[in-house]
Write an enzyme that holds these catalytic residues in place. Structure first.
Site, PDB file in Angstrom:
ATOM      1  N   ARG A   1       0.916  -1.232   0.024  1.00  0.00           N
ATOM      2  CA  ARG A   1      -0.058   0.032   0.056  1.00  0.00           C
ATOM      3  C   ARG A   1       0.833   1.252   0.054  1.00  0.00           C
ATOM      4  O   ARG A   1       1.684   1.585   0.792  1.00  0.00           O
ATOM      5  CB  ARG A   1      -0.822  -0.167   1.273  1.00  0.00           C
ATOM      6  CG  ARG A   1      -1.488   1.334   1.404  1.00  0.00           C
ATOM      7  CD  ARG A   1      -2.671   1.150   2.415  1.00  0.00           C
ATOM      8  NE  ARG A   1      -3.939   0.634   1.875  1.00  0.00           N
ATOM      9  CZ  ARG A   1      -5.159   0.495   2.254  1.00  0.00           C
ATOM     10  NH1 ARG A   1      -5.400   1.175   3.438  1.00  0.00           N
ATOM     11  NH2 ARG A   1      -6.107  -0.070   1.778  1.00  0.00           N
TER      12      ARG A   1
ATOM     13  N   HIS B   1      -6.897   0.865  -6.745  1.00  0.00           N
ATOM     14  CA  HIS B   1      -7.236  -0.169  -5.367  1.00  0.00           C
ATOM     15  C   HIS B   1      -8.017  -1.367  -6.122  1.00  0.00           C
ATOM     16  O   HIS B   1      -8.955  -1.989  -5.653  1.00  0.00           O
ATOM     17  CB  HIS B   1      -8.318   0.502  -4.425  1.00  0.00           C
ATOM     18  CG  HIS B   1      -8.287  -0.187  -3.312  1.00  0.00           C
ATOM     19  ND1 HIS B   1      -7.439  -1.110  -2.743  1.00  0.00           N
ATOM     20  CD2 HIS B   1      -8.907   0.163  -2.008  1.00  0.00           C
ATOM     21  CE1 HIS B   1      -7.568  -1.708  -1.545  1.00  0.00           C
ATOM     22  NE2 HIS B   1      -8.628  -0.559  -1.097  1.00  0.00           N
TER      23      HIS B   1
ATOM     24  N   GLN C   1      -9.924  -4.142  -3.458  1.00  0.00           N
ATOM     25  CA  GLN C   1     -11.044  -3.625  -3.347  1.00  0.00           C
ATOM     26  C   GLN C   1     -12.271  -4.077  -4.674  1.00  0.00           C
ATOM     27  O   GLN C   1     -13.228  -4.505  -4.213  1.00  0.00           O
ATOM     28  CB  GLN C   1     -10.925  -2.029  -3.081  1.00  0.00           C
ATOM     29  CG  GLN C   1     -12.358  -1.449  -2.889  1.00  0.00           C
ATOM     30  CD  GLN C   1     -12.859  -2.178  -1.210  1.00  0.00           C
ATOM     31  OE1 GLN C   1     -11.949  -1.916  -0.438  1.00  0.00           O
ATOM     32  NE2 GLN C   1     -14.097  -2.609  -1.329  1.00  0.00           N
TER      33      GLN C   1
ATOM     34  N   ASP D   1     -17.491   6.860  -1.809  1.00  0.00           N
ATOM     35  CA  ASP D   1     -16.403   6.642  -1.097  1.00  0.00           C
ATOM     36  C   ASP D   1     -15.879   8.163  -0.436  1.00  0.00           C
ATOM     37  O   ASP D   1     -16.638   9.024  -0.748  1.00  0.00           O
ATOM     38  CB  ASP D   1     -15.232   6.051  -1.950  1.00  0.00           C
ATOM     39  CG  ASP D   1     -13.756   6.095  -1.112  1.00  0.00           C
ATOM     40  OD1 ASP D   1     -13.742   6.002  -0.096  1.00  0.00           O
ATOM     41  OD2 ASP D   1     -12.631   5.892  -1.796  1.00  0.00           O
TER      42      ASP D   1
ATOM     43  N   CYS E   1     -16.278   1.362   0.232  1.00  0.00           N
ATOM     44  CA  CYS E   1     -15.167   0.284   0.557  1.00  0.00           C
ATOM     45  C   CYS E   1     -14.668   0.487   1.916  1.00  0.00           C
ATOM     46  O   CYS E   1     -14.104  -0.268   2.576  1.00  0.00           O
ATOM     47  CB  CYS E   1     -14.166   1.025  -0.431  1.00  0.00           C
ATOM     48  SG  CYS E   1     -13.499   2.785  -0.129  1.00  0.00           S
TER      49      CYS E   1
ATOM     50  N   ARG F   1     -13.577  -9.012   0.952  1.00  0.00           N
ATOM     51  CA  ARG F   1     -11.898  -8.696   0.691  1.00  0.00           C
ATOM     52  C   ARG F   1     -10.918  -9.887   1.086  1.00  0.00           C
ATOM     53  O   ARG F   1     -10.317 -10.296   0.512  1.00  0.00           O
ATOM     54  CB  ARG F   1     -11.629  -7.363   1.738  1.00  0.00           C
ATOM     55  CG  ARG F   1     -11.956  -6.109   1.450  1.00  0.00           C
ATOM     56  CD  ARG F   1     -11.568  -5.579   0.014  1.00  0.00           C
ATOM     57  NE  ARG F   1     -10.332  -5.627   0.017  1.00  0.00           N
ATOM     58  CZ  ARG F   1      -9.423  -4.458   0.347  1.00  0.00           C
ATOM     59  NH1 ARG F   1      -9.992  -3.352   1.094  1.00  0.00           N
ATOM     60  NH2 ARG F   1      -8.206  -4.542   0.474  1.00  0.00           N
TER      61      ARG F   1
HETATM   62  N1   CP Z   1     -11.277  -0.430   2.030  1.00  0.00           N
HETATM   63  C1   CP Z   1     -10.021  -0.456   2.591  1.00  0.00           C
HETATM   64  O1   CP Z   1      -9.067  -0.780   1.775  1.00  0.00           O
HETATM   65  O2   CP Z   1      -9.754  -0.376   3.944  1.00  0.00           O
HETATM   66  P1   CP Z   1      -8.522  -0.212   4.914  1.00  0.00           P
HETATM   67  O3   CP Z   1      -7.961   1.311   4.424  1.00  0.00           O
HETATM   68  O4   CP Z   1      -8.968  -0.208   6.280  1.00  0.00           O
HETATM   69  O5   CP Z   1      -7.736  -1.248   4.603  1.00  0.00           O
HETATM   70  N1  NVA Z   2     -10.086   6.502  -1.512  1.00  0.00           N
HETATM   71  C1  NVA Z   2      -9.693   6.163  -0.147  1.00  0.00           C
HETATM   72  C2  NVA Z   2     -10.000   4.677  -0.140  1.00  0.00           C
HETATM   73  C3  NVA Z   2      -9.430   4.262   1.365  1.00  0.00           C
HETATM   74  C4  NVA Z   2      -9.566   2.502   1.294  1.00  0.00           C
HETATM   75  C5  NVA Z   2      -7.968   6.396   0.121  1.00  0.00           C
HETATM   76  O1  NVA Z   2      -7.511   6.392  -0.836  1.00  0.00           O
HETATM   77  O2  NVA Z   2      -8.023   7.015   1.156  1.00  0.00           O
END
Ligand code: CP
Ligand code: NVA
Length: 310
Positions: free
Chosen positions: A104, A131, A134, A226, A266, A294
């Site tokens: 990440r 992502h 997701q 989101d 998400c 997930r």
């Molecule tokens: N939806 C998602 O990726 O959640 P987290 O940021 O908690 O991993």
């Molecule tokens: N769009 C959000 C998703 C978090 C899972 C971000 O990138 O923070």
């Protein structure tokens, strides 16, 4: 799919997505029946996190445990990467120990750099642009609820962000119609929309991006939203909260969709901003199934990339 990287949904074909979703459904069903699938015994997943996470971390780590393997959490402050060791050298080193890397990161190019120098599969656990994990769970959830993806009307309401990009790519590949309402200047990147329209021509899907939430949710089977401020955009928060005000998914907007509409997010949610308590806790909400999926979808992905199949 053994040995492949997953940096974006467009790295996959419709057949590969089908394969992952079918395997995910099976792993979910059999897991609930008490069957274990310790097919990754002795395998290790390295998990690099440059941003916080609840779902991604816990679902990957638990998934690896359930598959008989092991996962290592590698925060930026634990790795030498945080002190200037290069992404390339980190990839070369980790590849000598682990069987797959989940990362990440901020810039999508950082994930590409990691994959370029890794000899084991690299899975994107969220970058500023994509992502894909997701989206796999989201497609699984939609298919579980409607029995199909082809022809399902998906409405995106809000920011054309990483989650939007991966869902758009997934829907266009799998034949689900994708109608997004994004404020001007906050649409998904043009080259991604162009790719998705090309892919939709082959699958028979419709892709529409315009600024009106009511228009996007008309006849929608799925309403998806989101956060308005993604990780790394905190400096723009004030401006964004103002711009996105009319993009809230509330009971009034949900009423304008199909009666059987499901509402997806998400997570994490900013209750009272992009979604109201009434909607996220209400009868149309599918968010907890989505969060659960997930884990099942990622278990399928890990099995596919590390072992090729069950
Ligand atoms: N939806 C998602 O990726 O959640 P987290 O940021 O908690 O991993
Ligand atoms: N769009 C959000 C998703 C978090 C899972 C971000 O990138 O923070």
């Amino acid at each position: 799919m053994k040995g492949k990287h997953l940096l974006a949904i467009h790295d996959l074909s419709a057949e590969e997505i089908d394969f992952i979703l079918n395997l995910a459904d099976r792993l979910k069903r059999e897991n609930k029946e008490g069957k274990s699938h310790e097919v990754l015994h002795g395998k290790t997943l390295g998990m690099i996190f440059a941003k916080p996470s609840t779902r991604t971390r816990v679902s990957f780590e638990t998934g690896m445990t359930q598959l008989g393997g092991h996962a290592i959490y590698l925060g930026m402050n634990d790795l030498q990467l945080g002190r200037g060791e290069t992404i390339a050298d980190t990839a070369r080193t980790l590849s000598r120990y682990v069987d797959a890397i989940m990362a990440r990161l901020f810039k999508h190019q950082e994930a590409e750099e990691l994959a370029k120098h890794s000899s084991v599969p690299v899975i994107n656990g969220l970058t500023d642009l994509h992502h894909p994990c997701q989206a796999l769970a989201d497609l699984m959830t939609i298919r579980e609820r409607f029995g199909k993806l082809r022809g399902v009307n998906v409405a995106w309401v809000g920011d054309g962000n990483n989650v939007c990009v991966s869902l758009l790519e997934g829907c266009s590949l799998m034949g689900a119609n994708f109608r997004a309402a994004c404020p001007e200047g906050y649409e998904p990147p043009e080259e991604i929309v162009r790719w998705a329209k090309g892919s939709a021509r082959k699958s028979g899907a419709i892709v529409e991006i315009q600024p009106e939430p009511e228009k996007a949710v008309k006849n929608a089977d799925v309403i998806y939203t989101d956060v308005w401020v993604s990780m790394g955009q905190e400096g723009e928060a004030k401006k964004r909260l103002e711009i996105f005000k009319k993009y809230q998914v509330n009971a009034g907007l949900v009423k304008k969709a199909s009666p059987g509409v499901i509402v997806m997010h998400c997570l994490p949610a900013h209750r009272g901003q992009e979604i109201t308590d009434e909607v996220i806790d209400g009868p149309h909400s599918a968010v907890w199934d989505q969060a659960e999926n997930r884990m099942h979808a990622q278990k399928a992905l890990l099995v596919a990339l590390i072992k090729g199949g069950l």
